[in-house]
Design a protein around this motif. Sequence first.
Motif, mmCIF file in Angstrom:
data_model
loop_
_atom_site.group_PDB
_atom_site.id
_atom_site.type_symbol
_atom_site.label_atom_id
_atom_site.label_comp_id
_atom_site.label_asym_id
_atom_site.label_seq_id
_atom_site.Cartn_x
_atom_site.Cartn_y
_atom_site.Cartn_z
ATOM 1 N N ASP A 284 0.831 -1.210 0.000
ATOM 2 C CA ASP A 284 0.000 0.000 0.000
ATOM 3 C C ASP A 284 0.866 1.260 0.000
ATOM 4 O O ASP A 284 0.583 2.210 -0.737
ATOM 5 N N HIS A 285 1.922 1.248 0.794
ATOM 6 C CA HIS A 285 2.820 2.409 0.854
ATOM 7 C C HIS A 285 3.442 2.688 -0.509
ATOM 8 O O HIS A 285 3.448 3.833 -0.992
ATOM 9 N N HIS A 286 3.966 1.654 -1.156
ATOM 10 C CA HIS A 286 4.626 1.846 -2.443
ATOM 11 C C HIS A 286 3.626 2.260 -3.527
ATOM 12 O O HIS A 286 3.917 3.120 -4.359
ATOM 13 N N GLN A 287 2.448 1.645 -3.505
ATOM 14 C CA GLN A 287 1.435 1.990 -4.493
ATOM 15 C C GLN A 287 0.969 3.434 -4.325
ATOM 16 O O GLN A 287 0.823 4.174 -5.305
ATOM 17 N N GLN A 288 0.740 3.844 -3.098
ATOM 18 C CA GLN A 288 0.312 5.218 -2.838
ATOM 19 C C GLN A 288 1.410 6.212 -3.203
ATOM 20 O O GLN A 288 1.138 7.322 -3.677
ATOM 21 N N SER A 289 2.662 5.828 -2.994
ATOM 22 C CA SER A 289 3.776 6.687 -3.383
ATOM 23 C C SER A 289 3.781 6.892 -4.891
ATOM 24 O O SER A 289 3.917 8.028 -5.385
ATOM 25 N N ALA A 290 3.628 5.800 -5.642
ATOM 26 C CA ALA A 290 3.588 5.909 -7.100
ATOM 27 C C ALA A 290 2.398 6.748 -7.552
ATOM 28 O O ALA A 290 2.515 7.602 -8.446
ATOM 29 N N LEU A 291 1.230 6.521 -6.939
ATOM 30 C CA LEU A 291 0.029 7.279 -7.292
ATOM 31 C C LEU A 291 0.222 8.764 -7.030
ATOM 32 O O LEU A 291 -0.150 9.613 -7.864
#
Length: 334
Positions: A284-291
């Motif tokens: 979730d952290h990495h996905q939200q960072s990319a988003l």
Amino acid sequence: MEESNEGLEQLEADLVSLKDKVELSKYAAVAVSSQDPSLPTTTLMHVRLREDLANVQSLARYLWGRAANYALSRKRRLEFDEQIAELEPGDLSVSLLVAEATRDAFIEFTAKYPQRASEIGELLAYCIAIEQLGAAQLAAKMSLKTNNNMPVHGLDGIHAVVEDGWLTVYFLESKLNQTANGGAADFAESVADFASNKKQYKLEYSIVRDLGNFDTLNAKSREVALRHFDIMASPDEVPKRERYVGVVLYSDDKLFKSLPPVSKGQKPGFHERELAAAYAKQLDHHQQSALKHLTKQGADPNKCLVYFIVTPDIDELRKLFYDVMGYVPKVVKA
């Protein structure tokens, strides 16, 4: 429309024939992938372990083993095949020429400027596009270099596959960074820059058409392929979609050092399962960072796929890769 479908079926078969064999999953494993409808599509991968230790040596060696297929045009590779076929049994002299041609395609590694040697990320992107997305390489961009120590501008790679009635073209961007967040930011910036650069966009398709791997197909197949990669063609004639693939290789030594100590009774794969479980919690952290970074840059996360690959130390992996290649780091005077 029937003629278009026949052409797409022909292109599908030709792309399958152009797809190289890749077994990256033996050396870098998927820990977890995001589920729809969350955006952008995100996958976390890690270098595989040898018991409790990151097996970076094997990953570096495997990537070098794929380097010739990645860096040399298919036409050049077939020429080497013909030379090998003419040799007497046991004659390996052409293999030295293949290795030399491959090394020449890579940027000269210098200890003072290791960040310039980012091609290990490009190799990972090439492998991921083939193994994870089933997409064939359309052009060996590294073979187009005019200077041995100058990078090719534009995309790191272009791959394609026919699926669900669509020709899907993947634009590859690899990023090496000390952090996942920094790599995601770099990818988002590249996506935005490329999406807004119409000249570069046309140039990439020109490379595929004029300098790509289609020249090894027979005349009819080549004609079909080139027609499908004509960006001036009507969208109704060519059902095509484009996606941006970011491959972020980054360091996280703490993740690997957090594994339980070795003890009796642990079954094979124990530490790798522990690593994957701990790493999956970061999805979730990495996905939200990319988003966050894609949105900030005005890029469409619906059209992006991001692969994060974690290793204890990207500089160590990079050095091991060049060691396997046989390069001696160039000393740069201050």
